[in-house]
Design an enzyme around this catalytic site. Structure first.
Site, PDB file in Angstrom:
ATOM      1  N   GLU A   1       0.827  -1.216   0.000  1.00 49.40           N
ATOM      2  CA  GLU A   1       0.000   0.000   0.000  1.00 49.40           C
ATOM      3  C   GLU A   1       0.862   1.269   0.000  1.00 49.40           C
ATOM      4  OE1 GLU A   1      -2.898  -0.352   3.200  1.00 49.40           O
ATOM      5  OE2 GLU A   1      -4.211  -1.561   1.943  1.00 49.40           O
TER       6      GLU A   1
ATOM      7  N   GLU B   1      -5.940  -8.198  -0.960  1.00 46.05           N
ATOM      8  CA  GLU B   1      -6.627  -7.905   0.305  1.00 46.05           C
ATOM      9  C   GLU B   1      -8.054  -7.474  -0.011  1.00 46.05           C
ATOM     10  OE1 GLU B   1      -4.896  -5.154   3.151  1.00 46.05           O
ATOM     11  OE2 GLU B   1      -2.873  -5.857   2.667  1.00 46.05           O
TER      12      GLU B   1
HETATM   13  P1  P53 Z   1      -7.052  -2.763   9.574  1.00 44.62           P
HETATM   14  C1  P53 Z   1      -5.606   1.913   6.041  1.00 44.62           C
HETATM   15  C2  P53 Z   1      -6.485   1.977   4.993  1.00 44.62           C
HETATM   16  C3  P53 Z   1      -6.691   0.860   4.216  1.00 44.62           C
HETATM   17  C4  P53 Z   1      -5.996  -0.310   4.457  1.00 44.62           C
HETATM   18  O1  P53 Z   1      -6.810  -2.728   8.002  1.00 44.62           O
HETATM   19  C5  P53 Z   1      -5.090  -0.353   5.479  1.00 44.62           C
HETATM   20  C6  P53 Z   1      -4.906   0.753   6.281  1.00 44.62           C
HETATM   21  C7  P53 Z   1      -4.012   0.700   7.445  1.00 44.62           C
HETATM   22  O2  P53 Z   1      -4.768   0.388   8.568  1.00 44.62           O
HETATM   23  O3  P53 Z   1      -4.336  -1.418   5.731  1.00 44.62           O
HETATM   24  C8  P53 Z   1      -4.427  -2.620   5.007  1.00 44.62           C
HETATM   25  O4  P53 Z   1      -6.172  -3.830  10.116  1.00 44.62           O
HETATM   26  C9  P53 Z   1      -3.129  -3.293   5.313  1.00 44.62           C
HETATM   27  C10 P53 Z   1      -3.229  -4.390   6.327  1.00 44.62           C
HETATM   28  C11 P53 Z   1      -4.390  -4.106   7.247  1.00 44.62           C
HETATM   29  C12 P53 Z   1      -5.670  -4.151   6.435  1.00 44.62           C
HETATM   30  O5  P53 Z   1      -5.614  -3.217   5.391  1.00 44.62           O
HETATM   31  O6  P53 Z   1      -6.694  -1.420  10.041  1.00 44.62           O
HETATM   32  O7  P53 Z   1      -2.384  -3.691   4.201  1.00 44.62           O
HETATM   33  O8  P53 Z   1      -2.008  -4.479   6.985  1.00 44.62           O
HETATM   34  O9  P53 Z   1      -4.469  -4.956   8.336  1.00 44.62           O
HETATM   35  C13 P53 Z   1      -6.928  -3.888   7.237  1.00 44.62           C
HETATM   36  O10 P53 Z   1      -8.496  -3.120   9.761  1.00 44.62           O
END
Ligand code: P53
Length: 480
Positions: A178, A378
């Site tokens: 990201e 993801e």
């Molecule tokens: P969490 C911000 C915005 C979108 C995705 O996020 C993000 C983030 C950072 O928080 O992170 C990605 O755990 C990332 C993962 C993360 C996942 O999305 O905040 O690549 O490490 O865990 C979900 O709910």
């Protein structure tokens, strides 16, 4: 509900990151990473980034779900669901504990030998991110992270060691997770996790200038890694990784449409550089107009051209809606300021908008823009789960979310002709949230007995979604 069989070889599986599940933060020579100095937060309370590890504070990544000592059991459960691929990252600090070490740490390298061997034992293809929010803390402190050109060498050394060691055990790679999150340069968490820079004392303009510098060095480091990786093994598939969010204008007005375009340009330039090997005009003009003078050499520009990626990996969680009532398109700098609430969408308990059609739109946008294979690495719903008296977990909300997203993905492949490598939803096993540090923000098909306070026996159990996802994989996406 629309469904279609995915092409043969489609990589169904799941995605995690080392620091969010391994634990064992100081075991077998591992050094301290930026994730190790982040405390637990909540939906409303941001995580604190402390100056080193301070006694008495709760740092959830230190022990996480102890995947470091449970990976055999966990991979076996993923194999039971029929996973074809498993995305994780290599914790930089297991290999180079301080980031600037001359020699790698053998115990760290050995851990990933064993992990990848376990995956292959079950026919699961590892998909590896090199830098996923876990830069060595020493590089943050001593060099100010990626604002320092020296970081290019440290990253390239790390990447080269990994490519050589895992030449025959890993085929799919991504460089920076990201990388475009830092377009929100006013967000301390995103800057620290992306680039290892802590900018709290700077003005907004200084922060933005620092972001362009750090991102440029990362893009050069990524391009060098791609070049070296392809030399080490020409069969490697090395991609970039962005957090893609299609932008919706709040109304059909020209100002809203233009603002949506501006927002997109100010985020998509990261992947433009990865894919095309050059900066888009809009961003060059923007940097110049603002008087930012990042150190971008002619040699860097050659490197960027030579190290373009093989595919575009992306996360998809939600779309973004913008309104010119918030900011004039010609004055857009801090992207967060343009964001409006989309009145047509529901939100998760953490306020993330739920927009399945946005995934199909993303797949179309990215295909039209890049003409490259895409990889959804993801997607998912962070939610509270309730354990029933008999231990079962009825997460129909998660199944519902995934069904709708997979259905839109299948339309994109079948109807729109998108070239898609696979689908790796986030957190197939519950893990520490990156954004909040919580355990109770859960994404898993596999439940882990541990809560936000760090209590629990770490027992793994199958949620209802476990059997559902197993069936989806078994039918190659036909039976949702
Ligand atoms: P969490 C911000 C915005 C979108 C995705 O996020 C993000 C983030 C950072 O928080 O992170 C990605 O755990 C990332 C993962 C993360 C996942 O999305 O905040 O690549 O490490 O865990 C979900 O709910």
């Amino acid at each position: 509900m629309y469904s279609a069989k995915m092409p043969d070889g489609f990589l169904w599986g799941g995605a995690v990151a080392a620091h969010q599940l391994e634990g064992a933060w100081d075991v077998d020579g591992k050094g301290m990473s930026v994730a190790d100095v982040m405390t637990v937060g909540s939906a409303t309370q941001p995580r604190e980034i402390t100056d080193g590890v301070i006694a008495g504070k709760n740092y959830p990544n230190h022990s996480a779900i102890d995947f470091y000592h449970h990976y055999e059991e966990d991979i076996k459960l993923m194999a039971e669901m029929g996973f074809k691929a498993f995305r994780t990252s290599i914790a930089w600090t297991r290999i180079f504990p301080n980031g600037d070490d001359e020699q790698p740490n053998e115990a760290g390298l050995k851990f990933y030998d064993d992990l990848f061997a376990t995956c292959h034992q079950y026919g699961i293809e590892p998909v590896i991110t090199l830098s996923h929010f876990e830069i060595p803390f020493n590089l943050v402190k001593k060099y100010r992270g990626f604002t320092n050109r020296k970081l290019i060498d440290f990253f390239v050394r790390f990447a080269t060691v990994c490519f050589e060691r895992y030449r025959d055990s890993v085929k799919y790679w991504m460089t920076f997770n990201e990388i475009d999150n830092q377009s929100s340069y006013n967000n301390d968490f995103l800057m620290a996790t992306n680039s290892g820079v802590i900018l709290d004392k700077l003005t907004d303009q200084e922060k933005e200038a620092a972001m362009y510098q750090a991102a440029h060095y990362e893009l050069v480091a990524s391009a060098l890694a791609v070049k070296i990786g392809h030399k080490i093994n020409p069969d490697f598939q090395i991609g970039c990784m962005i957090n893609y969010s299609p932008v919706r204008p709040l109304t059909p007005s020209s100002d809203d449409v233009l603002l949506a375009d501006k927002y997109e340009q100010r985020r998509a330039w990261f992947s433009d550089v990865h894919v095309f090997g050059e900066y888009p005009n809009e961003v060059e003009a923007y940097i110049t107009r603002n008087g930012y003078r990042p150190d971008i050499t002619d040699e860097d520009r050659v490197v960027l051209k030579e190290g373009t990626v093989d595919y575009v990996g992306f996360s998809y969680y939600q779309s973004t809606t913008v309104s010119a009532e918030k900011v004039n398109p010609d004055q857009l700098n801090d992207l967060e300021k343009a964001v409006a609430v989309n009145p047509t969408l529901e939100r998760s308990d953490w306020g993330w908008e739920i927009d399945p059609e946005g995934l199909r739109i993303s797949l179309n946008h990215l295909t039209d823009r890049y003409h490259k294979p895409l990889f959804i690495v993801e997607n998912g719903l962070g939610a509270y789960d309730k354990v029933e008296a008999d231990g079962s977990i009825h997460d129909d909300y998660r199944v519902d979310y995934m069904k709708q997203h997979i259905s839109e993905m299948e339309k994109a492949v079948e109807i729109d002709g998108v070239d898609l490598m696979g689908y790796l939803p986030w957190g197939p096993i519950d893990l520490v949230s990156a954004g909040t540090g919580q355990m109770d923000k859960r994404y898993g098909f596999i439940y882990v007995d541990k809560n936000d306070a760090g209590e629990g026996n770490l027992m793994r159990s199958r949620k209802d979604s476990f059997d559902w996802y197993k069936k989806v994989i078994q039918t190659n996406g036909l039976d949702l």
